[in-house]
Scaffold this active site. Structure first.
Site, short mmCIF file in Angstrom:
data_model
loop_
_atom_site.label_atom_id
_atom_site.label_comp_id
_atom_site.label_asym_id
_atom_site.label_seq_id
_atom_site.Cartn_x
_atom_site.Cartn_y
_atom_site.Cartn_z
N CYS A 77 18.22 4.71 -2.39
CA CYS A 77 17.95 5.31 -3.70
C CYS A 77 19.06 6.25 -4.18
O CYS A 77 19.38 6.29 -5.37
CB CYS A 77 16.61 6.02 -3.69
N ARG A 85 17.19 17.32 1.53
CA ARG A 85 15.80 17.12 1.08
C ARG A 85 15.31 18.42 0.46
O ARG A 85 15.50 19.50 1.04
CB ARG A 85 14.94 16.74 2.28
N ARG A 95 21.53 -4.35 4.43
CA ARG A 95 22.44 -3.95 3.35
C ARG A 95 23.92 -4.15 3.67
O ARG A 95 24.69 -4.53 2.80
CB ARG A 95 22.21 -2.47 2.99
N HIS A 124 15.42 12.06 -7.49
CA HIS A 124 16.55 12.65 -6.78
C HIS A 124 17.56 13.18 -7.78
O HIS A 124 17.80 12.56 -8.83
CB HIS A 124 17.26 11.62 -5.91
N THR A 171 0.82 -1.21 0.00
CA THR A 171 0.00 0.00 0.00
C THR A 171 0.86 1.27 0.00
O THR A 171 0.33 2.38 -0.01
CB THR A 171 -0.91 0.03 1.25
N GLY A 172 2.18 1.12 0.03
CA GLY A 172 3.08 2.27 0.08
C GLY A 172 3.51 2.73 -1.30
O GLY A 172 3.17 2.11 -2.32
N1 LIG Z 1 10.53 6.04 -1.24
C1 LIG Z 1 11.72 5.79 -1.76
O1 LIG Z 1 12.21 6.44 -2.67
C2 LIG Z 1 12.50 4.66 -1.24
C3 LIG Z 1 13.64 4.30 -1.90
C4 LIG Z 1 14.41 3.25 -1.42
C5 LIG Z 1 13.98 2.61 -0.28
N2 LIG Z 1 12.84 2.97 0.34
C6 LIG Z 1 12.41 2.22 1.51
O2 LIG Z 1 11.21 1.54 1.23
C7 LIG Z 1 10.40 1.43 2.39
C8 LIG Z 1 8.99 1.95 2.14
O3 LIG Z 1 9.03 3.22 1.57
P1 LIG Z 1 7.71 3.93 1.00
O4 LIG Z 1 8.20 5.19 0.41
O5 LIG Z 1 6.92 3.01 0.14
O6 LIG Z 1 6.88 4.23 2.36
P2 LIG Z 1 5.31 4.48 2.55
O7 LIG Z 1 4.70 5.07 1.35
O8 LIG Z 1 5.21 5.19 3.84
O9 LIG Z 1 4.71 3.00 2.72
C9 LIG Z 1 5.05 2.17 3.81
C10 LIG Z 1 4.49 0.76 3.57
O10 LIG Z 1 4.94 -0.09 4.62
C11 LIG Z 1 3.82 -0.74 5.19
N3 LIG Z 1 4.01 -1.05 6.60
C12 LIG Z 1 4.22 -0.18 7.61
N4 LIG Z 1 4.30 -0.84 8.78
C13 LIG Z 1 4.14 -2.15 8.49
C14 LIG Z 1 4.10 -3.35 9.27
N5 LIG Z 1 4.27 -3.33 10.59
N6 LIG Z 1 3.91 -4.53 8.64
C15 LIG Z 1 3.74 -4.57 7.31
N7 LIG Z 1 3.74 -3.47 6.51
C16 LIG Z 1 3.96 -2.28 7.10
C17 LIG Z 1 2.69 0.23 5.00
O11 LIG Z 1 1.48 -0.45 5.14
P3 LIG Z 1 0.16 0.30 5.74
O12 LIG Z 1 -0.44 1.06 4.59
O13 LIG Z 1 -0.69 -0.82 6.20
O14 LIG Z 1 0.63 1.20 6.86
C18 LIG Z 1 2.97 0.70 3.58
O15 LIG Z 1 2.53 -0.27 2.66
C19 LIG Z 1 11.20 2.18 3.46
O16 LIG Z 1 12.00 1.21 4.12
C20 LIG Z 1 12.09 3.09 2.69
O17 LIG Z 1 13.24 3.43 3.40
C21 LIG Z 1 12.08 3.97 -0.11
#
Ligand SMILES: NC(=O)c1ccc[n+]([C@@H]2O[C@H](COP(=O)([O-])OP(=O)(O)OC[C@H]3O[C@@H](n4cnc5c(N)ncnc54)[C@H](OP(=O)(O)O)[C@@H]3O)[C@@H](O)[C@H]2O)c1
Length: 356
Positions: free
Chosen positions: A131, A237, A102, A244, A14-15
């Protein structure tokens, strides 16, 4: 690639990154038998769109990984720390997007066009880099392999989607508040991100760097197999929604002209040169968004370093795609293509406890 369809779990479906992972899996025609969408208990019972069709989301629990071949994790480090070993014990190969694994010496950290062979040596978990590291190392690889690298200084200009969906909503709200003449409230970041550049990404470490900056240092060394690489980073940021940007300064071992550098960069799969300053052509976040490539421009000699050994350039990429989802799916393709994964049904539990 294996023709046998696989059961694929997306954890964090969902993220922002999870949504991009689903999109990229569909776009690239990854052979999926079953797509299992997982998130927190808060989302259990809800649906998320897959190719325009609403599909159910289940809670990510250890037992939810039974029968999963590949699990793409993107739900933060604590979820990966807790659930990735459980997924491995159930026979899944985990491709983890968080920073949980990592720098674990037993876990390969892979960028598809830089160190794909490292993925072969996994014990159940393969890590996807940060990223900002992701878009940097394909370009540094070209320099490493041609003239050698003495030192790198990189300053990042990172979009709010790198923080997640809450940060995107916060920037949108602050823009709306500004237009309405209302005060800007901030909760995701310590200050308003609208109309600001915040030199604070992730927590501050004892050495004065932020953890984001230190990820660029340590992850670049590991991926490039240059453990002594001299590299420094300032991560900032900025109020950009997606993609980025990075200003990169490299001191090379042998001289490197901008012309040759452009040719070397363009020869790296997935790297595209956009470099015609006279016509205002250079990589832009708005143009990179939705694309899988790493865009490079503003390539020029850095005269502060003698003998033609200084190079400066600008690198831009979509943090949700190449910076996260696309590389994760490319790793999935890689391990499927090379048979570095066996379907869970044919594979016993790992059970060695190595990743945990
Ligand atoms: N955004 C980027 O550019 C990027 C790049 C590289 C790495 N990342 C990494 O990817 C991860 C997610 O990033 P995002 O940008 O997608 O964040 P986000 O939009 O805030 O989404 C977070 C996701 O994690 C889920 N989640 C949270 N707590 C959980 C739990 N206890 N059990 C299972 N699922 C859970 C959420 O589900 P719910 O909807 O149910 O809360 C949601 O699906 C982070 O670790 C981030 O550091 C992000």
């Amino acid at each position: 690639m294996t023709r046998q369809p696989l059961t694929v779990a997306v954890v964090g479906a969902t993220g922002l990154v999870g949504g991009a992972m689903i999109q990229v899996l569909l776009e690239r025609g990854f052979p999926v038998r079953e797509l299992r969408l997982m998130a927190s208990g808060r989302s259990a019972g809800r649906t998320t769109l897959v190719g325009g069709v609403a599909r159910p989301v289940i809670e990510a629990t250890p037992d939810a990984f039974a029968g999963v071949d590949i699990a793409l994790f993107s739900a933060g480090a604590s979820v990966s720390t807790e659930l990735a070993p459980a997924a491995v014990r159930h026979g899944a190969t985990v491709i983890d997007n968080s920073n949980a694994w990592r720098m674990d010496p037993a876990v390969p950290l892979v960028v598809s066009q830089v160190n794909p062979a490292d993925a072969a040596d996994h014990a159940g978990i393969i890590a996807n880099p940060n990223c900002s590291t992701m878009q940097l190392v394909p370009v540094l690889m070209a320099i490493r392999d041609s003239v050698g690298i003495e030192r790198v200084v990189v300053d990042t200009y990172q979009s709010v989607s790198g923080t997640g969906a809450d940060a995107v909503a916060e920037l949108e709200a602050q823009l709306g508040a500004h237009v309405a003449g209302e005060p800007l409230s901030a909760s995701v970041y310590p200050h308003p991100i609208a109309f600001n550049a915040l030199p604070e990404i992730d927590v501050f470490l004892d050495n004065g760097y932020t953890r984001e900056e230190w990820k660029v240092v340590t992850e670049s060394r590991k991926i490039l197999h240059l453990p002594e690489l001299r590299i420094s980073c300032t991560a900032v940021r900025v109020p950009v929604f997606t993609s980025h940007s990075e200003a990169v300064h490299v001191e090379t071992r042998e001289p490197l002209s901008p012309e040759r550098a452009r040719r070397l960069f363009a020869a790296v799969p997935g790297v595209v040169i956009q470099d015609d300053p006279a016509n205002h052509v250079y990589p832009l976040a708005s143009n990179a968004t939705g694309r899988d490539e790493v865009f490079v421009g503003r390539v020029r000699q850095d005269p502060s370093i003698a003998d033609g050994r200084g190079l400066a350039f600008w690198v831009v990429s979509d943090n949700l795609r190449k910076g996260a989802a696309t590389n994760a799916v490319e790793i999935a393709e890689l391990i499927a293509e090379h048979d570095w994964i066996r379907p869970a049904a044919e594979r016993g539990p790992v059970g060695s406890g190595r990743p945990a």
